[in-house]
Design a protein around this motif. Structure first.
Motif, mmCIF file in Angstrom:
data_model
loop_
_atom_site.group_PDB
_atom_site.id
_atom_site.type_symbol
_atom_site.label_atom_id
_atom_site.label_comp_id
_atom_site.label_asym_id
_atom_site.label_seq_id
_atom_site.Cartn_x
_atom_site.Cartn_y
_atom_site.Cartn_z
ATOM 1 N N ILE A 88 0.833 -1.200 0.000
ATOM 2 C CA ILE A 88 0.000 0.000 0.000
ATOM 3 C C ILE A 88 0.869 1.252 0.000
ATOM 4 O O ILE A 88 1.824 1.363 0.775
ATOM 5 N N ASN A 89 0.540 2.191 -0.892
ATOM 6 C CA ASN A 89 1.086 3.542 -0.797
ATOM 7 C C ASN A 89 -0.070 4.522 -0.893
ATOM 8 O O ASN A 89 -1.240 4.130 -0.822
ATOM 9 N N THR A 95 -1.590 0.898 -5.568
ATOM 10 C CA THR A 95 -1.878 -0.180 -4.635
ATOM 11 C C THR A 95 -2.709 -1.273 -5.294
ATOM 12 O O THR A 95 -2.474 -2.477 -5.083
ATOM 13 N N LEU A 96 -3.658 -0.882 -6.134
ATOM 14 C CA LEU A 96 -4.519 -1.857 -6.797
ATOM 15 C C LEU A 96 -3.773 -2.662 -7.853
ATOM 16 O O LEU A 96 -4.046 -3.864 -8.036
ATOM 17 N N VAL A 121 -5.829 -4.979 0.824
ATOM 18 C CA VAL A 121 -5.834 -3.868 -0.124
ATOM 19 C C VAL A 121 -7.265 -3.443 -0.431
ATOM 20 O O VAL A 121 -7.581 -2.246 -0.465
ATOM 21 N N TRP A 122 -8.137 -4.414 -0.662
ATOM 22 C CA TRP A 122 -9.531 -4.103 -0.972
ATOM 23 C C TRP A 122 -10.173 -3.271 0.136
ATOM 24 O O TRP A 122 -10.847 -2.272 -0.129
ATOM 25 N N HIS A 123 -9.965 -3.677 1.379
ATOM 26 C CA HIS A 123 -10.505 -2.911 2.510
ATOM 27 C C HIS A 123 -9.925 -1.499 2.530
ATOM 28 O O HIS A 123 -10.650 -0.517 2.769
ATOM 29 N N HIS A 124 -8.638 -1.384 2.291
ATOM 30 C CA HIS A 124 -7.976 -0.082 2.298
ATOM 31 C C HIS A 124 -8.571 0.838 1.239
ATOM 32 O O HIS A 124 -8.947 1.983 1.533
#
Length: 383
Positions: A88-89, A95-96, A121-124
């Motif tokens: 994640i950035n 990120t995706l 990642v999806w939650h983020h």
């Protein structure tokens, strides 16, 4: 990789020496890996570009029914994550791209850890998805659109980020509907992933899709209400991938019809495709408006379109649908591959940035851009 003095001819004389598809495509990957750094990323290109390169390599193995490159990819991703936990950035699209790379590593290794990280990642990114009635621009509800970044006061809602989120949601729904989903905990329901995928795809179709010529536009600026109508290959390509994934998930023909219309238009669009059928998108990154040695995000846009067309082809192959479209995609990919071999290589597994030639000089970013063509060729084969 980035020696500006390495200028060669067309490479045509070398085609006969490397006529085995597996050798040609793997050699391009091996050259790409020569630029790996201690932090797991590739020298000469950016963070999201590295993710795209690794995804193309993983797809090459997946579509070759092999794991030749799986171990090196696993090692590189471990190094990357030491610097970027869960990959994640601040940029949601960056990120995706990594989340999709994680899913390809899952399919290669069958390790559910990669799915778990993709769910993180999806939650983020879900925190950046606009809710119904939250924002309106020019009478259009922005529901389902995804902000470009997590920076304070971000106001760019763009189609690439939203398309990536839609496809990721659909792919996670597919995984959760399989046996594996029972072993993932905690995890949202498949229905929650599906709703997210459909809502974000609808935002693109409602707000950024130009139906008369089947092209996806770029960005909406929330505060100024400016519509940024750039037409890059990768924004259209990403909607193809999202629609194909949603068709796989739902079997609703509307998604397949959308993907088909986008695909057919993209393979003949002036400005993207030359008269001989070679994909170049010269306006975004082409000879005469860029220096071959200079990296730019746009160098890999057309690569994403090729990848998305190949993903659509896998869906059509699995369902035995649209044989004419399958043939068109295969011919399009072969044209790109043949042009690379005839006009854009020095015969050493290195490629330049101009897919229609002439060969200029090999760099990390030019090597990155051709990897999806190599992966797609492993999918369709050469007969």
């Amino acid at each position: 990789m980035q020696d500006r003095n390495q200028r060669r001819g067309s490479g045509r004389e070398h085609v006969g020496e490397e006529n085995d598809l597996a050798a040609v495509t793997q050699r391009a990957i091996d050259v790409f890996f020569l630029s790996k750094q201690d932090n797991g990323e590739m020298g000469g290109i950016g963070y999201w570009q590295t993710a795209n390169g690794y995804t193309a390599v993983a797809l090459h193995d997946k579509w070759s029914s092999s794991t030749n490159n799986a171990r090196i990819l696993q090692t590189l991703l471990q190094k990357v994550e030491r610097h970027h936990p869960f990959f994640i950035n601040e940029f949601n699209d960056d990120t995706l791209w990594w989340a999709h790379c994680l899913l390809e590593l899952f399919y290669l290794t069958h390790d559910p850890m990669y799915v778990q990280k993709a769910i993180v990642v999806w939650h983020h990114v879900s925190e950046s998805v606009i809710r119904r009635g939250q924002h309106t621009v020019k009478g259009m509800d922005m529901q389902g659109g995804v902000f470009w970044s997590t920076r304070p006061n971000e106001d760019n809602i763009n189609s690439i980020t939203t398309g990536l989120y839609s496809e990721l949601s659909a792919r996670l729904a597919i995984i959760c509907s399989a046996t594996l989903g029972q072993n993932l905990s905690p995890v949202p329901s498949g229905a929650e992933f599906r709703q997210a995928a459909e809502t974000s795809l609808r935002w693109i179709v409602r707000c950024r899709y130009r139906e008369h010529d089947a092209v996806v536009l770029d960005t909406i600026k929330l505060r100024s209400h400016e519509l940024v109508d750039w037409t890059f290959t990768y924004t259209t390509g990403q909607l193809i991938a999202s629609a194909a994934a949603l068709f796989t998930l739902t079997r609703e023909t509307w998604y397949l019809d959308l993907a088909k219309k986008l695909a057919l238009a993209s393979m003949k669009r002036p400005g993207w495709v030359e008269q001989d059928g070679t994909l170049t998108e010269s306006g975004a990154y082409g000879k005469g408006n860029h220096e071959a040695w200079k990296n730019d995000d746009a160098v890999g846009f057309k690569s994403v379109l090729v990848r998305s067309l190949a993903k659509l082809c896998t869906v059509l192959q699995a369902t035995k649908l649209e044989p004419e479209l399958q043939r068109a995609v295969c011919a399009f990919v072969r044209r790109a591959f043949d042009s690379l071999q005839e006009r854009d290589t020095n015969g050493k597994g290195q490629y330049g940035p101009w897919w229609a030639g002439p060969m200029d000089l090999p760099t990390s970013h030019s090597q990155l851009a051709i990897l999806d063509v190599m992966a797609a060729m492993r999918l369709i084969g050469t007969g």
